[in-house]
Structures are given as structure tokens and as C-alpha cells.
Write a protein that holds these residues in place. Sequence first.
Motif, PDB file in Angstrom:
ATOM      1  N   LEU A 162       0.834  -1.203   0.000  1.00  0.00           N
ATOM      2  CA  LEU A 162       0.000   0.000   0.000  1.00  0.00           C
ATOM      3  C   LEU A 162       0.869   1.254   0.000  1.00  0.00           C
ATOM      4  CD1 LEU A 162      -2.714  -1.148   2.554  1.00  0.00           C
ATOM      5  CD2 LEU A 162      -3.051  -0.730   0.102  1.00  0.00           C
ATOM      6  N   ALA A 163       1.934   1.256   0.798  1.00  0.00           N
ATOM      7  CA  ALA A 163       2.817   2.426   0.887  1.00  0.00           C
ATOM      8  C   ALA A 163       3.472   2.705  -0.466  1.00  0.00           C
ATOM      9  CB  ALA A 163       3.864   2.211   1.968  1.00  0.00           C
ATOM     10  N   ARG A 164       3.880   1.666  -1.182  1.00  0.00           N
ATOM     11  CA  ARG A 164       4.473   1.863  -2.513  1.00  0.00           C
ATOM     12  C   ARG A 164       3.487   2.563  -3.447  1.00  0.00           C
ATOM     13  NH1 ARG A 164       6.237  -3.561  -1.693  1.00  0.00           N
ATOM     14  NH2 ARG A 164       8.447  -3.580  -1.201  1.00  0.00           N
ATOM     15  N   TYR A 165       2.251   2.067  -3.437  1.00  0.00           N
ATOM     16  CA  TYR A 165       1.225   2.639  -4.308  1.00  0.00           C
ATOM     17  C   TYR A 165       0.946   4.095  -3.925  1.00  0.00           C
ATOM     18  CZ  TYR A 165      -3.092   3.020  -6.972  1.00  0.00           C
ATOM     19  OH  TYR A 165      -4.056   3.417  -7.868  1.00  0.00           O
ATOM     20  N   ALA A 181      -4.718  -0.404  -5.357  1.00  0.00           N
ATOM     21  CA  ALA A 181      -3.342  -0.862  -5.142  1.00  0.00           C
ATOM     22  C   ALA A 181      -3.226  -2.372  -5.308  1.00  0.00           C
ATOM     23  CB  ALA A 181      -2.868  -0.437  -3.753  1.00  0.00           C
ATOM     24  N   GLY A 182      -4.344  -3.045  -5.571  1.00  0.00           N
ATOM     25  CA  GLY A 182      -4.323  -4.493  -5.758  1.00  0.00           C
ATOM     26  C   GLY A 182      -4.343  -5.263  -4.458  1.00  0.00           C
ATOM     27  N   SER A 183      -4.915  -4.662  -3.427  1.00  0.00           N
ATOM     28  CA  SER A 183      -4.926  -5.285  -2.108  1.00  0.00           C
ATOM     29  C   SER A 183      -6.344  -5.291  -1.541  1.00  0.00           C
ATOM     30  CB  SER A 183      -4.012  -4.481  -1.173  1.00  0.00           C
ATOM     31  OG  SER A 183      -4.014  -5.011   0.117  1.00  0.00           O
ATOM     32  N   GLN A 219       9.132   7.420   6.475  1.00  0.00           N
ATOM     33  CA  GLN A 219      10.506   6.941   6.274  1.00  0.00           C
ATOM     34  C   GLN A 219      10.966   7.191   4.837  1.00  0.00           C
ATOM     35  OE1 GLN A 219      10.614   2.810   7.444  1.00  0.00           O
ATOM     36  NE2 GLN A 219       9.947   3.274   9.529  1.00  0.00           N
ATOM     37  N   LYS A 220      10.087   6.914   3.886  1.00  0.00           N
ATOM     38  CA  LYS A 220      10.434   7.108   2.473  1.00  0.00           C
ATOM     39  C   LYS A 220      10.631   8.589   2.173  1.00  0.00           C
ATOM     40  CE  LYS A 220      10.661   6.070  -1.993  1.00  0.00           C
ATOM     41  NZ  LYS A 220      11.292   5.007  -2.704  1.00  0.00           N
ATOM     42  N   THR A 221       9.796   9.447   2.747  1.00  0.00           N
ATOM     43  CA  THR A 221       9.937  10.887   2.543  1.00  0.00           C
ATOM     44  C   THR A 221      11.279  11.376   3.076  1.00  0.00           C
ATOM     45  OG1 THR A 221       7.544  11.203   2.617  1.00  0.00           O
ATOM     46  CG2 THR A 221       8.913  13.149   3.058  1.00  0.00           C
ATOM     47  N   ALA A 222      11.644  10.920   4.265  1.00  0.00           N
ATOM     48  CA  ALA A 222      12.929  11.306   4.848  1.00  0.00           C
ATOM     49  C   ALA A 222      14.076  10.816   3.968  1.00  0.00           C
ATOM     50  CB  ALA A 222      13.056  10.748   6.263  1.00  0.00           C
ATOM     51  N   PRO A 235      16.422   8.369  -8.675  1.00  0.00           N
ATOM     52  CA  PRO A 235      15.139   8.280  -9.403  1.00  0.00           C
ATOM     53  C   PRO A 235      13.959   7.866  -8.505  1.00  0.00           C
ATOM     54  CG  PRO A 235      16.851   7.004 -10.521  1.00  0.00           C
ATOM     55  CD  PRO A 235      17.454   7.522  -9.263  1.00  0.00           C
ATOM     56  N   ALA A 236      14.214   7.059  -7.490  1.00  0.00           N
ATOM     57  CA  ALA A 236      13.123   6.600  -6.612  1.00  0.00           C
ATOM     58  C   ALA A 236      12.694   7.673  -5.612  1.00  0.00           C
ATOM     59  CB  ALA A 236      13.555   5.339  -5.870  1.00  0.00           C
ATOM     60  N   ALA A 237      13.365   8.823  -5.612  1.00  0.00           N
ATOM     61  CA  ALA A 237      13.008   9.897  -4.686  1.00  0.00           C
ATOM     62  C   ALA A 237      11.857  10.752  -5.209  1.00  0.00           C
ATOM     63  CB  ALA A 237      14.228  10.772  -4.399  1.00  0.00           C
ATOM     64  N   THR A 238      11.410  10.474  -6.420  1.00  0.00           N
ATOM     65  CA  THR A 238      10.311  11.227  -7.027  1.00  0.00           C
ATOM     66  C   THR A 238       9.159  10.279  -7.329  1.00  0.00           C
ATOM     67  OG1 THR A 238      11.908  12.710  -8.060  1.00  0.00           O
ATOM     68  CG2 THR A 238       9.672  12.734  -8.946  1.00  0.00           C
ATOM     69  N   PRO A 239       7.954  10.580  -6.812  1.00  0.00           N
ATOM     70  CA  PRO A 239       6.795   9.729  -7.109  1.00  0.00           C
ATOM     71  C   PRO A 239       6.559   9.612  -8.611  1.00  0.00           C
ATOM     72  CG  PRO A 239       6.293  11.233  -5.321  1.00  0.00           C
ATOM     73  CD  PRO A 239       7.616  11.666  -5.892  1.00  0.00           C
ATOM     74  N   ALA A 240       6.349   8.396  -9.063  1.00  0.00           N
ATOM     75  CA  ALA A 240       6.211   8.126 -10.495  1.00  0.00           C
ATOM     76  C   ALA A 240       4.857   8.532 -11.073  1.00  0.00           C
ATOM     77  CB  ALA A 240       6.462   6.643 -10.756  1.00  0.00           C
ATOM     78  N   HIS A 241       3.825   8.554 -10.239  1.00  0.00           N
ATOM     79  CA  HIS A 241       2.468   8.834 -10.741  1.00  0.00           C
ATOM     80  C   HIS A 241       1.814   9.969  -9.954  1.00  0.00           C
ATOM     81  CE1 HIS A 241       2.756   5.218 -13.146  1.00  0.00           C
ATOM     82  NE2 HIS A 241       3.159   4.573 -12.070  1.00  0.00           N
TER      83      HIS A 241
END
Length: 108
Positions: free
Chosen positions: A25-28, A54-56, A74-77, A86-92
Motif C-alpha cells: 500500500l505504501a508503494r502505491y 493498489a491491488g490489495s 521513512q520514504k519521505t525522509a 530516481p526513486a526519490a520522485t513519485p512516479a504517478h
Amino acid sequence: MEPQEVDFAHTEGAAKRRREKAMGLARYVWDRGISGQELLDLTDGTLRKLARAAGSNPPSTMETWLTVVELLDQKTAWAQRHLDHPAATPAHRDEKIMWVTPPVQPWT
């Protein structure tokens, strides 16, 4: 001696499954640029729809969503420390508006 009741929602296995669901869920949610606070501000109905998108299966308790919020924080920090990754910017991020309504600007 009376048999002890087992709280199946708080066994080690249940905690592991809850964390796995929260990670998905957090990834989505992260990919849509939704913050932890924005997530907590969503209605129960919107949270259920978000989980399905999110498929859950929607979590049955708020405990899973609170874990999602912790993971988002945690991901924001991490993203703030690794701005060039590249993973520091939301893809969607453009899909955020589907879930979080921007505040209405008052007429002045």
C-alpha cells in the motif's frame, strides 16, 4: 486449567502479513505523491477504494494504515536525503488528485 484465548490478529504471522500489506500500500500511495497526513485525512470509503486500486484487500483495521503512514514518513525522509535518486520522485504524482482533493481557494 482453562485454555487461553489466542488473539490471532496479533500473532507473529499476522504482524508479518500486516507489514507486507502495508508495504504494498505504501508503494502505491508514495507513487501518487500522497503524504501520511493526507492519507489519514481520507474517508474510510476512499481508503477502501485506494487499497483495491493498489491491488490489495482493504485492511480491516487502522493498524495497517498507521504502518503505511510510518513507511511513507521513512520514504519521505529518505527521498529528502537522496534528491538525485530516481526513486526519490513519485512516479504517478498526477494521479494524486484522484484521491486527495486539493483545498478550495476562497474568493476574495
